[in-house]
Write a protein that holds these residues in place. Sequence first.
Motif, PDB file in Angstrom:
ATOM      1  N   LEU A   1       0.843  -1.208   0.000  1.00 43.10           N
ATOM      2  CA  LEU A   1       0.000   0.000   0.000  1.00 43.10           C
ATOM      3  C   LEU A   1       0.867   1.243   0.000  1.00 43.10           C
ATOM      4  O   LEU A   1       0.560   2.242  -0.676  1.00 43.10           O
ATOM      5  CB  LEU A   1      -0.923  -0.013   1.232  1.00 43.10           C
ATOM      6  N   ALA A   2       1.943   1.188   0.737  1.00 44.60           N
ATOM      7  CA  ALA A   2       2.841   2.338   0.776  1.00 44.60           C
ATOM      8  C   ALA A   2       3.440   2.601  -0.618  1.00 44.60           C
ATOM      9  O   ALA A   2       3.604   3.759  -1.037  1.00 44.60           O
ATOM     10  CB  ALA A   2       3.938   2.095   1.805  1.00 44.60           C
TER      11      ALA A   2
ATOM     12  N   ALA B   1       3.018   5.928  -2.971  1.00 38.42           N
ATOM     13  CA  ALA B   1       4.193   6.644  -3.508  1.00 38.42           C
ATOM     14  C   ALA B   1       4.098   6.793  -5.035  1.00 38.42           C
ATOM     15  O   ALA B   1       4.382   7.877  -5.605  1.00 38.42           O
ATOM     16  CB  ALA B   1       5.465   5.896  -3.129  1.00 38.42           C
ATOM     17  N   LEU B   2       3.698   5.689  -5.727  1.00 32.80           N
ATOM     18  CA  LEU B   2       3.579   5.749  -7.180  1.00 32.80           C
ATOM     19  C   LEU B   2       2.506   6.739  -7.619  1.00 32.80           C
ATOM     20  O   LEU B   2       2.665   7.487  -8.602  1.00 32.80           O
ATOM     21  CB  LEU B   2       3.254   4.352  -7.733  1.00 32.80           C
ATOM     22  N   SER B   3       1.402   6.754  -6.888  1.00 30.45           N
ATOM     23  CA  SER B   3       0.325   7.672  -7.257  1.00 30.45           C
ATOM     24  C   SER B   3       0.760   9.114  -7.095  1.00 30.45           C
ATOM     25  O   SER B   3       0.364   9.998  -7.867  1.00 30.45           O
ATOM     26  CB  SER B   3      -0.935   7.389  -6.418  1.00 30.45           C
ATOM     27  N   GLU B   4       1.597   9.363  -6.102  1.00 32.27           N
ATOM     28  CA  GLU B   4       2.096  10.732  -5.907  1.00 32.27           C
ATOM     29  C   GLU B   4       3.035  11.127  -7.051  1.00 32.27           C
ATOM     30  O   GLU B   4       3.049  12.279  -7.515  1.00 32.27           O
ATOM     31  CB  GLU B   4       2.808  10.823  -4.551  1.00 32.27           C
TER      32      GLU B   4
ATOM     33  N   ARG C   1      -7.954  12.973 -18.417  1.00 33.69           N
ATOM     34  CA  ARG C   1      -8.727  11.808 -17.966  1.00 33.69           C
ATOM     35  C   ARG C   1      -7.868  10.854 -17.149  1.00 33.69           C
ATOM     36  O   ARG C   1      -8.290  10.325 -16.121  1.00 33.69           O
ATOM     37  CB  ARG C   1      -9.319  11.108 -19.186  1.00 33.69           C
ATOM     38  N   LEU C   2      -6.619  10.684 -17.637  1.00 35.54           N
ATOM     39  CA  LEU C   2      -5.698   9.797 -16.910  1.00 35.54           C
ATOM     40  C   LEU C   2      -5.318  10.412 -15.566  1.00 35.54           C
ATOM     41  O   LEU C   2      -5.204   9.708 -14.546  1.00 35.54           O
ATOM     42  CB  LEU C   2      -4.446   9.572 -17.772  1.00 35.54           C
ATOM     43  N   ALA C   3      -5.178  11.714 -15.520  1.00 32.85           N
ATOM     44  CA  ALA C   3      -4.844  12.401 -14.264  1.00 32.85           C
ATOM     45  C   ALA C   3      -5.970  12.212 -13.230  1.00 32.85           C
ATOM     46  O   ALA C   3      -5.742  12.043 -12.023  1.00 32.85           O
ATOM     47  CB  ALA C   3      -4.615  13.884 -14.514  1.00 32.85           C
ATOM     48  N   GLU C   4      -7.223  12.220 -13.736  1.00 34.40           N
ATOM     49  CA  GLU C   4      -8.357  12.008 -12.808  1.00 34.40           C
ATOM     50  C   GLU C   4      -8.328  10.608 -12.221  1.00 34.40           C
ATOM     51  O   GLU C   4      -8.578  10.398 -11.041  1.00 34.40           O
ATOM     52  CB  GLU C   4      -9.670  12.238 -13.566  1.00 34.40           C
ATOM     53  N   MET C   5      -7.960   9.615 -13.021  1.00 30.39           N
ATOM     54  CA  MET C   5      -7.902   8.236 -12.555  1.00 30.39           C
ATOM     55  C   MET C   5      -6.789   8.076 -11.521  1.00 30.39           C
ATOM     56  O   MET C   5      -6.950   7.377 -10.512  1.00 30.39           O
ATOM     57  CB  MET C   5      -7.668   7.291 -13.745  1.00 30.39           C
ATOM     58  N   VAL C   6      -5.658   8.749 -11.763  1.00 29.58           N
ATOM     59  CA  VAL C   6      -4.555   8.692 -10.775  1.00 29.58           C
ATOM     60  C   VAL C   6      -4.995   9.328  -9.471  1.00 29.58           C
ATOM     61  O   VAL C   6      -4.662   8.856  -8.365  1.00 29.58           O
ATOM     62  CB  VAL C   6      -3.310   9.397 -11.356  1.00 29.58           C
ATOM     63  N   SER C   7      -5.787  10.396  -9.552  1.00 28.58           N
ATOM     64  CA  SER C   7      -6.283  11.065  -8.333  1.00 28.58           C
ATOM     65  C   SER C   7      -7.189  10.129  -7.531  1.00 28.58           C
ATOM     66  O   SER C   7      -7.097  10.046  -6.293  1.00 28.58           O
ATOM     67  CB  SER C   7      -7.049  12.338  -8.732  1.00 28.58           C
ATOM     68  N   TYR C   8      -8.058   9.370  -8.259  1.00 28.07           N
ATOM     69  CA  TYR C   8      -8.943   8.409  -7.573  1.00 28.07           C
ATOM     70  C   TYR C   8      -8.129   7.321  -6.887  1.00 28.07           C
ATOM     71  O   TYR C   8      -8.423   6.883  -5.770  1.00 28.07           O
ATOM     72  CB  TYR C   8      -9.919   7.778  -8.567  1.00 28.07           C
TER      73      TYR C   8
ATOM     74  N   ALA D   1      -5.022   7.526  -5.744  1.00 32.84           N
ATOM     75  CA  ALA D   1      -4.339   8.072  -4.564  1.00 32.84           C
ATOM     76  C   ALA D   1      -5.310   8.217  -3.390  1.00 32.84           C
ATOM     77  O   ALA D   1      -4.980   7.904  -2.234  1.00 32.84           O
ATOM     78  CB  ALA D   1      -3.721   9.426  -4.905  1.00 32.84           C
ATOM     79  N   ALA D   2      -6.551   8.638  -3.668  1.00 33.88           N
ATOM     80  CA  ALA D   2      -7.543   8.810  -2.593  1.00 33.88           C
ATOM     81  C   ALA D   2      -7.922   7.462  -1.985  1.00 33.88           C
ATOM     82  O   ALA D   2      -8.038   7.307  -0.755  1.00 33.88           O
ATOM     83  CB  ALA D   2      -8.770   9.520  -3.125  1.00 33.88           C
ATOM     84  N   SER D   3      -8.102   6.454  -2.840  1.00 33.14           N
ATOM     85  CA  SER D   3      -8.471   5.113  -2.336  1.00 33.14           C
ATOM     86  C   SER D   3      -7.354   4.536  -1.502  1.00 33.14           C
ATOM     87  O   SER D   3      -7.580   3.893  -0.462  1.00 33.14           O
ATOM     88  CB  SER D   3      -8.794   4.192  -3.517  1.00 33.14           C
ATOM     89  N   ALA D   4      -6.103   4.749  -1.944  1.00 32.83           N
ATOM     90  CA  ALA D   4      -4.960   4.233  -1.174  1.00 32.83           C
ATOM     91  C   ALA D   4      -4.893   4.896   0.216  1.00 32.83           C
ATOM     92  O   ALA D   4      -4.599   4.246   1.239  1.00 32.83           O
ATOM     93  CB  ALA D   4      -3.673   4.469  -1.953  1.00 32.83           C
ATOM     94  N   SER D   5      -5.165   6.197   0.267  1.00 35.59           N
ATOM     95  CA  SER D   5      -5.143   6.908   1.561  1.00 35.59           C
ATOM     96  C   SER D   5      -6.240   6.379   2.497  1.00 35.59           C
ATOM     97  O   SER D   5      -6.021   6.201   3.700  1.00 35.59           O
ATOM     98  CB  SER D   5      -5.330   8.409   1.320  1.00 35.59           C
ATOM     99  N   GLU D   6      -7.451   6.124   1.942  1.00 35.02           N
ATOM    100  CA  GLU D   6      -8.551   5.596   2.765  1.00 35.02           C
ATOM    101  C   GLU D   6      -8.202   4.216   3.323  1.00 35.02           C
ATOM    102  O   GLU D   6      -8.466   3.899   4.498  1.00 35.02           O
ATOM    103  CB  GLU D   6      -9.826   5.523   1.945  1.00 35.02           C
ATOM    104  N   LEU D   7      -7.586   3.407   2.459  1.00 31.05           N
ATOM    105  CA  LEU D   7      -7.188   2.063   2.896  1.00 31.05           C
ATOM    106  C   LEU D   7      -6.115   2.151   3.984  1.00 31.05           C
ATOM    107  O   LEU D   7      -6.122   1.382   4.948  1.00 31.05           O
ATOM    108  CB  LEU D   7      -6.687   1.272   1.695  1.00 31.05           C
ATOM    109  N   ASP D   8      -5.218   3.117   3.883  1.00 28.71           N
ATOM    110  CA  ASP D   8      -4.158   3.300   4.890  1.00 28.71           C
ATOM    111  C   ASP D   8      -4.758   3.672   6.246  1.00 28.71           C
ATOM    112  O   ASP D   8      -4.334   3.181   7.297  1.00 28.71           O
ATOM    113  CB  ASP D   8      -3.193   4.388   4.394  1.00 28.71           C
ATOM    114  N   VAL D   9      -5.767   4.553   6.212  1.00 28.85           N
ATOM    115  CA  VAL D   9      -6.443   4.952   7.470  1.00 28.85           C
ATOM    116  C   VAL D   9      -7.124   3.748   8.118  1.00 28.85           C
ATOM    117  O   VAL D   9      -7.058   3.546   9.338  1.00 28.85           O
ATOM    118  CB  VAL D   9      -7.459   6.073   7.197  1.00 28.85           C
TER     119      VAL D   9
END
Length: 461
Positions: A416-417, A421-424, A434-441, A443-451
């Motif tokens: 997950l870490a 890092a890759l998403s950042e 469009r691809l930038a929006e998918m990368v943003s999604y 990164a957000a999902s990875a952060s939620e999973l980390d929490v």
Amino acid sequence: MSPEITEHQQRDHPDLSLFKISPQPSWIYDIQTLQFLDVNAAATVHYGYSREEFLSMTLRDIRPAEDLLILEHALDVVRAVRPEHTRKVYRHLKKNGEIIDVQIQSNLYTYNGIAAEIVLVNDITGIIQAQRELENSREELLKSKARWKALVQEGSDMIAIVDHNLNYIFVSDSCTSILNISPDTFLNSNVYDYVRPEDQEMIRTGVAQLQQAKRISLDPFRLLDGNGKWRWIKAILADLSDDPAVGGIVFNSMDVTESILINEELQLSNERYKLVLKAADEAICDWDIVNDVVVWGSGFSEIFGYDLTNYNNTLWSDNIHPEDRQRVLQEVKEMIDDPKREIYYSEYRFLKANREVLLVQHRGLYLRDNKGRAIRSVDTIRDITAAKERLLRIEQQNEQLKEIAWAQSHHVRAPLARIIALSELLAAESMDPRLAEMVSYLAASASELDVAIKAIIKKTE
């Protein structure tokens, strides 16, 4: 009255024939020396002294020692006043030591030129004794009346006299304070007017027994008091119809309401106690510490398998697990010796009748006297073996879950870490919107999973 000896009293040689033959004791004595100068035969017979003994004696010799002051006072009066005639009551002493009460009549007299007094004695001992006995009888009668009033009229018992139809003839004043009914009210009524209907037959049976026995005791019955309440009464009946001072059946009654209510409550309490002992899923013990007597509830037999028909007051202590026995017995001793403690708690191993080892929980409530000495305890012993095993299994499962959660969380966090890092890094590159929006999604999902993983780790800790 002249203090001088009269002319009549100065005759030197009176005719003493009546003096000599008088059936009453009589003598002549010197008023100065108190010496007997002459005595008649009746005096020697009544007092027991011979004539010669009398003539060698004085008035002091026939008086009790404690009466000598009275004698001296009387003589002082005779010598000073010289009354012609004296009539007094004294005590005299016979030769055999008997003290008699006498009434004397005396006249001053000149005997052979000596100032003397001639005395005629009347023994009134019997009269005095009768008077004393009469006075004692009067005092005893007064005491008896006072006792009767204290016991009957003002006592705690109710005394009543009834005829053979049980109509009241006499009722003591004590019924007013006990039943709140005046004696006058009773006198116009019958015993059955106050007795509860269910109890009347018992009284009829008791009264019928008086034909054979003059005195019987009735079982408690209910009597209606002046407040409309039923009071429990215990009575003793005595048939004194033949006694003219009584002329009826005596009811000696006592209010036993409080005692009966207490007994009923105690019986109910005992029944409840037995039900508790029987219904409880634990062994209940009632220990009389002073007499070292133990009563076990049926639960002890059902749980541990021991036979309670044969009493054994060491049944408990003998079957504590050997490795725990010394500790537990020491705890109980300390509990008994500490006047400030009331609650006992312990856990130890106990052997069933089949020698199976159980883990038990022991609770006790200790009762103490006003000096702090333990006199009784009520204890419960519960088999907690299964509960402890379940708790142990739960604790073991919790440890396993902690290990699983820790392992999973740490195994998941590493990739997950990397995803975070890759998403950042991707977000920092220029790319198609469009691809930038998918990368943003991503990164957000990875952060939620980390929490979420961090929360799991925190709970397992």
